[in-house]
Design an enzyme around this catalytic site. Structure first.
Site, mmCIF file in Angstrom:
data_model
loop_
_atom_site.group_PDB
_atom_site.id
_atom_site.type_symbol
_atom_site.label_atom_id
_atom_site.label_comp_id
_atom_site.label_asym_id
_atom_site.label_seq_id
_atom_site.Cartn_x
_atom_site.Cartn_y
_atom_site.Cartn_z
ATOM 1 N N CYS A 143 0.865 -1.180 0.000
ATOM 2 C CA CYS A 143 0.000 0.000 0.000
ATOM 3 C C CYS A 143 0.899 1.228 0.000
ATOM 4 O O CYS A 143 1.658 1.446 0.947
ATOM 5 C CB CYS A 143 -0.913 0.002 1.227
ATOM 6 N N CYS A 166 -3.028 7.383 -4.634
ATOM 7 C CA CYS A 166 -2.798 5.936 -4.651
ATOM 8 C C CYS A 166 -1.381 5.594 -5.118
ATOM 9 O O CYS A 166 -1.066 5.710 -6.314
ATOM 10 C CB CYS A 166 -3.817 5.222 -5.519
#
Length: 333
Positions: free
Chosen positions: A91, A254
């Site tokens: 992530c 992101c």
């Protein structure tokens, strides 16, 4: 007060996207590698993810990271990533949040103007370089795991939408990239419900007919992200709306999605190495990405991406579980 569980966290947000960094209360997860720990957590400890991510302690777009001892000698800390959608192999926004929390809490040796932190993640070694001034983490640049394009200009039949063109790339997770124009929707947050529905339908179609499978990381065999590319985007500046399973938007640009997008553009010959790429989120945040090297993943040509972004500490918390609480693992509403 009484409690059968106490979990300590440092909460951060990365360009608007939360990361609940777990610093204590869970212990060492079994496993000889970070990915083995991720798989063990999925099978045996997923109630802790629900406890921290779902309501009433979390919300429908919550994300987190559990700090662990490293399983490898060349890393400072290990990380298991959690969010409402499950346990991720990597992530990007979460790593930026972890590095910020480690510096500002003094959990690593802090040097100025930069502090380097090596992280043992389920997807591989990730290196975070933190720009520090007066003890404050001003920004973080992460050198991510290798990214690669899996499919370019593929098509998929999506119920309710017909044949939809997409490309698929890995940047720490798998991402389907779809032009918003191809589903007849504008880059407009007032249309977010329609964009969300289209994204979920596309990922369901991909996973139901032709799911991806990472050649080296066990258990990475699905697409839970659809990156809708806004009109006018190019290999220097791209805007997107990121739909994530089971039904929410990434607030940040992101990090792993930026990596996947750069790998796709590189595979098309549009983004060379050592060139800045500005990726803009649905709410207007920015990550700056660069491709710094070529490599391979299995037999696939791949690139090594970096992503630079910012995170801020938002809370120091202790989460408690009263034995009489009717929602010990939270709930989804």
């Amino acid at each position: 007060m009484r409690s059968s569980k106490i979990i300590q966290t440092i909460d951060t947000h990365t360009e608007g996207m939360p990361t609940r960094v777990v610093t204590g209360g869970i212990g060492t997860i079994p496993g000889t590698t970070a990915n083995e720990r991720r798989l063990y957590f999925i099978e045996h400890l997923d109630h802790l993810r629900h406890f921290l991510m779902d309501e009433p302690r979390g919300h429908g777009a919550m994300s987190g990271a559990i700090l662990q001892p490293s399983t490898r000698p060349d890393a400072d800390w290990g990380v298991v990533y959690i969010e409402v959608s499950g346990c991720l192999p990597m992530c990007g926004h979460g790593t930026i949040g972890v590095a910020t929390a480690l510096v500002e809490a003094g959990m690593v040796e802090v040097t100025e103007p930069t502090t380097t932190i090596r992280l043992d993640t389920p997807a591989g070694l990730v290196i975070a370089t933190v720009a520090v001034s007066d003890g404050h983490a001003d920004s973080v640049t992460i050198e991510n795991v290798p990214a690669f394009a899996e499919r370019l200009d593929a098509t998929i039949d999506v119920p309710g939408y017909g044949t939809v063109g997409y490309s698929l790339a890995f940047g720490g997770n798998y991402y389907a990239m779809v032009d918003l124009d191809d589903v007849g929707l504008p880059f407009d947050r007032s249309r977010q419900t329609e964009i969300l529905s289209a994204g979920l339908a596309i990922m369901d179609a991909i996973n139901g007919t032709d799911p991806p499978k990472h050649p080296e990381i066990e258990g990475v065999d699905h697409c839970h992200h659809v990156e809708f590319i806004a009109p006018g985007s190019n290999a220097r500046h791209s805007r997107h709306a990121m739909v994530i399973h089971p039904g929410w938007f990434d607030r940040s640009p992101c990090g792993t999605g930026t990596s996947a997008r750069m790998a796709e553009l590189w595979a098309r010959g549009q983004l060379p190495l050592d060139t800045d790429f500005d990726n803009e989120s649905f709410i207007g945040g920015h990550f700056i990405g660069r491709l710094i090297n070529q490599t391979t993943v299995g037999e696939r040509p791949a690139v090594v991406p970096t992503i630079t972004g910012r995170a801020w500490v938002s809370a120091l918390s202790q989460f408690l579980l009263d034995p009489s609480d009717p929602f010990p693992s939270g709930f989804v509403f």
